[in-house]
Scaffold this motif. Sequence first.
Motif, PDB file in Angstrom:
ATOM      1  N   GLN A  75       0.829  -1.199   0.000  1.00 22.23           N
ATOM      2  CA  GLN A  75       0.000   0.000   0.000  1.00 22.23           C
ATOM      3  C   GLN A  75       0.866   1.253   0.000  1.00 22.23           C
ATOM      4  O   GLN A  75       2.008   1.241   0.485  1.00 22.23           O
ATOM      5  CB  GLN A  75      -0.921   0.007   1.215  1.00 22.23           C
ATOM      6  N   ALA A  76       0.313   2.312  -0.529  1.00 25.84           N
ATOM      7  CA  ALA A  76       1.006   3.595  -0.509  1.00 25.84           C
ATOM      8  C   ALA A  76       1.383   3.952   0.923  1.00 25.84           C
ATOM      9  O   ALA A  76       0.588   3.768   1.849  1.00 25.84           O
ATOM     10  CB  ALA A  76       0.128   4.682  -1.115  1.00 25.84           C
ATOM     11  N   SER A 136       8.066   4.938   2.381  1.00 23.85           N
ATOM     12  CA  SER A 136       7.094   5.958   1.951  1.00 23.85           C
ATOM     13  C   SER A 136       6.746   5.791   0.482  1.00 23.85           C
ATOM     14  O   SER A 136       6.759   6.747  -0.296  1.00 23.85           O
ATOM     15  CB  SER A 136       7.652   7.363   2.216  1.00 23.85           C
ATOM     16  N   LYS A 153       5.055   5.439  -3.084  1.00 22.24           N
ATOM     17  CA  LYS A 153       3.999   6.182  -3.756  1.00 22.24           C
ATOM     18  C   LYS A 153       3.490   5.371  -4.944  1.00 22.24           C
ATOM     19  O   LYS A 153       4.173   4.471  -5.449  1.00 22.24           O
ATOM     20  CB  LYS A 153       4.543   7.520  -4.253  1.00 22.24           C
ATOM     21  N   LEU A 154       2.301   5.724  -5.403  1.00 20.04           N
ATOM     22  CA  LEU A 154       1.731   5.040  -6.557  1.00 20.04           C
ATOM     23  C   LEU A 154       2.688   5.079  -7.744  1.00 20.04           C
ATOM     24  O   LEU A 154       2.807   4.094  -8.486  1.00 20.04           O
ATOM     25  CB  LEU A 154       0.392   5.665  -6.937  1.00 20.04           C
ATOM     26  N   GLU A 155       3.365   6.200  -7.907  1.00 19.47           N
ATOM     27  CA  GLU A 155       4.257   6.365  -9.058  1.00 19.47           C
ATOM     28  C   GLU A 155       5.559   5.566  -8.952  1.00 19.47           C
ATOM     29  O   GLU A 155       6.358   5.558  -9.889  1.00 19.47           O
ATOM     30  CB  GLU A 155       4.574   7.848  -9.285  1.00 19.47           C
ATOM     31  N   THR A 181       5.403   2.388  -8.753  1.00 24.26           N
ATOM     32  CA  THR A 181       5.051   1.124  -9.374  1.00 24.26           C
ATOM     33  C   THR A 181       5.848   0.927 -10.666  1.00 24.26           C
ATOM     34  O   THR A 181       5.818   1.775 -11.555  1.00 24.26           O
ATOM     35  CB  THR A 181       3.545   1.075  -9.682  1.00 24.26           C
ATOM     36  N   THR A 237       4.495  -3.133  -7.007  1.00 22.89           N
ATOM     37  CA  THR A 237       3.195  -2.519  -7.262  1.00 22.89           C
ATOM     38  C   THR A 237       2.723  -1.826  -5.990  1.00 22.89           C
ATOM     39  O   THR A 237       2.613  -2.463  -4.940  1.00 22.89           O
ATOM     40  CB  THR A 237       2.160  -3.556  -7.699  1.00 22.89           C
ATOM     41  N   VAL A 238       2.477  -0.539  -6.109  1.00 21.38           N
ATOM     42  CA  VAL A 238       2.007   0.248  -4.978  1.00 21.38           C
ATOM     43  C   VAL A 238       0.537   0.572  -5.213  1.00 21.38           C
ATOM     44  O   VAL A 238       0.181   1.131  -6.248  1.00 21.38           O
ATOM     45  CB  VAL A 238       2.823   1.529  -4.805  1.00 21.38           C
ATOM     46  N   SER A 239      -0.296   0.211  -4.260  1.00 23.04           N
ATOM     47  CA  SER A 239      -1.738   0.430  -4.390  1.00 23.04           C
ATOM     48  C   SER A 239      -2.204   1.529  -3.438  1.00 23.04           C
ATOM     49  O   SER A 239      -1.569   1.812  -2.423  1.00 23.04           O
ATOM     50  CB  SER A 239      -2.483  -0.865  -4.083  1.00 23.04           C
ATOM     51  N   SER A 240      -3.350   2.102  -3.788  1.00 24.57           N
ATOM     52  CA  SER A 240      -3.894   3.190  -2.949  1.00 24.57           C
ATOM     53  C   SER A 240      -4.747   2.650  -1.831  1.00 24.57           C
ATOM     54  O   SER A 240      -5.096   1.487  -1.794  1.00 24.57           O
ATOM     55  CB  SER A 240      -4.727   4.129  -3.823  1.00 24.57           C
TER      56      SER A 240
END
Length: 125
Positions: A13-14, A85, A87-89, A91, A122-125
């Motif tokens: 997760q983010a 920390s 972030k989605l970006e 990924t 993979t970073v998810s929200s």
Amino acid sequence: QVQVVESGGGLVQAGGSLRLSCTASGLTFDDYAMGWFRQAPGKEREGVACINWSGGGTYYSGSVKGRFTISRDNAKNTLYLQMNSLKLEDTAVYYCAASRFFRPGAMVLDDFGDWGQGTQVTVSS
């Protein structure tokens, strides 16, 4: 024959953390600078962080500086990337590679060879 194997990727997760590892064989590990790159779908491969042969010199891209830490254990022929920390970006598929050169102010893709197969982050929200 040089072989580089990345591991440690996954789904997070983010705001979370992951630690990537890269083990190299077939080369004198502490003769080389090592780097982490990443490639997101539809984007070019970009340098994330690199470290000189002794671990005493490092470089980080602006997008990860202060959040990621690169390190190496020459006794284990292993490179690490601690990612905090997230972030989605962030990924992307993360790759490590070796270079005969260390540039303290930049990462030049053509300096690096002996690429691994990559590990997906993979970073998810």
